[in-house]
Write a protein that holds these residues in place. Structure first.
Motif: not given
Length: 66
Positions: A37-41
């Motif tokens: 999720v952090r990578v995507a954000l």
């Protein structure tokens, strides 16, 4: 979530897990998990590093794990 699926299908032993905060991450080694999720954000906010660069970094971490 696509990135997490990519990891679980291409990195031997990688699997999904949910941490206490409820965010999914992908465990790629005993010591390393990727917060997908952090990578995507971060990808929404900035073009660098690319998903290809992130993937290469994960593969390097997997290679380094004994």
């Amino acid at each position: 979530m696509f990135y997490g699926d990519l990891l679980t299908h291409t990195v031997p032993g990688a699997h999904w897990e949910v941490v206490a905060e409820g965010y999914p991450r992908v465990r790629v080694t005993r010591k390393t998990a990727v917060d997908v999720v952090r990578v995507a954000l971060r990808r929404v906010a900035t073009p660098e590093p690319t998903l290809e660069q992130n993937y290469a970094h994960v593969l390097e971490l997997v290679r380094q794990e004994p």
